[in-house]
Design a protein around this motif. Structure first.
Motif, short mmCIF file in Angstrom:
data_model
loop_
_atom_site.label_atom_id
_atom_site.label_comp_id
_atom_site.label_asym_id
_atom_site.label_seq_id
_atom_site.Cartn_x
_atom_site.Cartn_y
_atom_site.Cartn_z
N ARG A 33 1.03 -1.06 -0.66
CA ARG A 33 0.39 0.09 0.19
C ARG A 33 0.51 1.17 -0.01
NH1 ARG A 33 -2.52 -2.95 -1.33
NH2 ARG A 33 -5.01 -3.45 -0.99
N ARG A 34 2.27 1.38 0.31
CA ARG A 34 2.77 2.91 0.40
C ARG A 34 3.82 1.71 -0.45
NH1 ARG A 34 3.49 0.84 6.07
NH2 ARG A 34 5.62 0.44 5.50
N LEU A 35 3.51 2.68 -1.38
CA LEU A 35 4.56 2.13 -3.12
C LEU A 35 5.43 4.04 -3.31
CD1 LEU A 35 1.62 1.07 -4.89
CD2 LEU A 35 3.29 -0.33 -3.82
N ALA A 36 5.96 3.66 -4.29
CA ALA A 36 6.72 4.12 -4.55
C ALA A 36 7.62 4.45 -5.68
CB ALA A 36 8.34 5.04 -3.77
N PHE A 37 7.91 5.70 -6.80
CA PHE A 37 8.01 5.25 -8.39
C PHE A 37 9.58 6.37 -8.34
CE2 PHE A 37 8.89 6.41 -12.91
CZ PHE A 37 7.97 5.05 -13.48
N PHE A 38 10.67 5.24 -8.74
CA PHE A 38 11.79 5.88 -8.77
C PHE A 38 12.09 5.87 -10.13
CE2 PHE A 38 16.49 7.03 -8.39
CZ PHE A 38 16.04 7.64 -7.37
N GLY A 39 12.16 6.82 -10.74
CA GLY A 39 13.18 7.24 -11.94
C GLY A 39 14.44 8.12 -11.79
N GLU A 40 15.12 7.80 -13.92
CA GLU A 40 16.01 8.63 -13.64
C GLU A 40 15.21 9.95 -13.74
OE1 GLU A 40 19.38 8.10 -13.77
OE2 GLU A 40 20.04 6.66 -13.76
N GLU A 41 16.54 11.21 -14.01
CA GLU A 41 16.35 12.61 -14.00
C GLU A 41 16.29 13.08 -15.48
OE1 GLU A 41 17.48 16.89 -12.09
OE2 GLU A 41 18.66 15.41 -11.36
N PHE A 42 15.59 13.52 -16.47
CA PHE A 42 16.27 13.83 -17.28
C PHE A 42 15.74 12.69 -18.38
CE2 PHE A 42 18.72 16.81 -15.69
CZ PHE A 42 18.05 17.87 -15.48
N ALA A 43 14.96 11.69 -17.85
CA ALA A 43 14.87 10.48 -18.73
C ALA A 43 13.65 11.08 -19.76
CB ALA A 43 13.70 9.29 -17.66
N ALA A 44 13.64 10.26 -20.37
CA ALA A 44 12.59 10.75 -21.47
C ALA A 44 10.91 10.13 -21.28
CB ALA A 44 12.66 8.75 -22.90
N ASN A 45 10.42 10.66 -22.24
CA ASN A 45 8.97 10.96 -21.63
C ASN A 45 7.76 9.52 -21.45
OD1 ASN A 45 8.32 10.62 -24.83
ND2 ASN A 45 7.64 12.88 -24.66
N THR A 46 8.62 8.30 -22.35
CA THR A 46 7.66 7.89 -21.28
C THR A 46 8.02 6.82 -20.65
OG1 THR A 46 10.72 6.34 -21.70
CG2 THR A 46 8.78 6.31 -23.85
N VAL A 47 8.91 7.72 -19.33
CA VAL A 47 8.47 7.59 -17.82
C VAL A 47 7.61 8.35 -17.56
CG1 VAL A 47 10.00 8.04 -15.85
CG2 VAL A 47 10.91 6.71 -17.61
N ASP A 48 7.14 9.83 -17.90
CA ASP A 48 6.27 10.04 -17.08
C ASP A 48 5.28 9.34 -17.37
OD1 ASP A 48 7.71 12.33 -16.95
OD2 ASP A 48 8.22 13.37 -18.74
#
Length: 396
Positions: free
Chosen positions: A230-245
């Motif tokens: 239930r406690r969830l996080a999303f982790f992505g690289e800075e300046f990643a492609a808009n696919t990550v968005d």
């Protein structure tokens, strides 16, 4: 008087003794039309029987017949002309063309090599050729190398370019616009791979072949929720492609659908090897599960968490994206979202060839399906359960 080309509307069904009689109706229609084309009974330029005629000949529905004809079209054997029916493609279409691969991160991102192999292996590409650009550069030098590749492609007058836009640099948007503009001015068609180079909601005037990244984010997140996290996080690289968005959008959508309210900010951007950042995420979010922007991010984050003494998946469950080759070989085999890279390559080549033949078609987003691959990192083998409120803070 010169005899006009015959119509194929009187093409007969296979005989009653035909060995394909046990096959599905779709397969019977497809196989019979394919054999007629390959044998020369249906010649280049001949019109296929209408869908209604084929349905009557094979006692099949219009949907079944349309699917068989569409499969022939995907193979590049027939073409549909509005108001004129479906015709066998003429043999004098351009051949031996050369296409450029503008993929600055070819040696840095795992998905692009199998995508390129998918292009080369598909029958759509024969006898066309692909020019591979130099990929032995860092992400920071990618823009300069890409500009050199573009000038080379223009000087060699390639028939089209497959372009995977730059990411992971602060000036990526401006660099990608320059690259696309140069090709547009040279009137070289572009098919985008994996992502658009313009930030959402802008959209370029080029076809795009990739996956439904919003759905990918939703699938990964909902899987963790269904396992009890239930406690969830999303982790992505800075300046990643808009696919990550787009994957983050799917992440939030799953939280909404399952009525999971995050505590604090659940989305974190930066280097997964930044120990201070990762510790801050753990302290503030206390995640039971983490969805990562891609498998490389997941692999690096896994290494950082294991270095903290955090157990995966007993303490934190992790899901990645892409299903790269090493995903199953990590210290804890990675649950991830699989994308069919070879399929993306084949569809990209088919899209390019259709664009060359029909430049008047509207631009398209062609999305190849994704699926969840369950391994140990998500803890599915442990079953759904609830976590202790203090466990993570004690271990971190």
């Amino acid at each position: 008087m010169k005899k006009s080309r015959r119509s194929a509307s009187k093409l007969g069904p296979p005989p009653e003794s035909d060995p394909s009689a046990h096959l599905s109706k779709h397969r019977r229609v497809f196989d019979h039309l394919l054999a007629s084309i390959q044998s020369g009974e249906l010649k280049p330029g001949d019109r296929l029987p209408s869908e209604a005629e084929l349905g009557k000949l094979f006692d099949a529905s219009r949907i079944t017949v349309a699917k068989a004809v569409h499969d022939l079209q995907r193979m590049g054997l027939v073409t549909r002309r509005p108001g004129a029916g479906t015709h066998v493609l003429a043999e004098n279409r351009p051949s031996g063309r050369t296409f450029g691969l503008l993929i600055p991160e070819l040696g840095l991102t795992e998905i692009f090599e199998p995508i390129c192999h998918g292009m080369m292996r598909t029958h759509f590409a024969r006898p066309d050729a692909l020019l591979w650009g130099n990929s032995s550069v860092s992400a920071q030098d990618g823009a300069k190398a890409a500009e050199q590749m573009v000038q080379s492609f223009i000087s060699q007058k390639v028939a089209g370019v497959f372009f995977a836009p730059l990411e992971l640099t602060s000036d990526k948007d401006a660099a990608n616009r320059r690259l696309a503009r140069a090709l547009d001015l040279a009137q070289i068609p572009i098919v985008l791979l994996d992502r658009c180079y313009l930030p959402y909601p802008e959209r370029s005037q080029h076809d795009l072949v990739g996956v439904d990244n919003r759905r990918a984010g939703y699938l990964a997140t909902s899987h963790l929720i269904e396992l009890g996290a239930r406690r969830l996080a999303f982790f992505g690289e800075e300046f990643a492609a808009n696919t990550v968005d787009a994957r983050i959008t799917g992440f939030y959508e799953a939280l909404r659908v399952f009525k999971v309210k995050p505590e604090g900010e659940p989305v974190w951007r930066g280097s997964p090897q930044d120990e201070d950042l990762v510790r801050r995420m753990i302290d503030e979010t206390r995640p039971e599960g983490i969805v990562c922007g891609n498998d490389l991010t997941a692999a690096r984050l896994m290494q950082t968490l294991l270095g903290f003494g955090i157990r995966i998946p007993e303490d934190i469950r992790i899901v990645g994206m892409d299903d790269v080759r090493y995903a199953s070989l990590l210290p804890v085999a990675l649950t991830t979202i699989h994308q069919d890279c070879a399929g993306i390559g084949a569809v990209a080549m088919a899209t390019m060839l259709e664009r060359l033949e029909h430049p008047e078609l509207p631009i398209r987003d062609v999305l190849v399906p994704v699926r969840l691959v369950v391994r140990r990192s998500c803890g599915a083998h442990l079953g759904p359960r609830h976590w202790s409120e203090t466990k993570l803070t004690e271990q971190a």
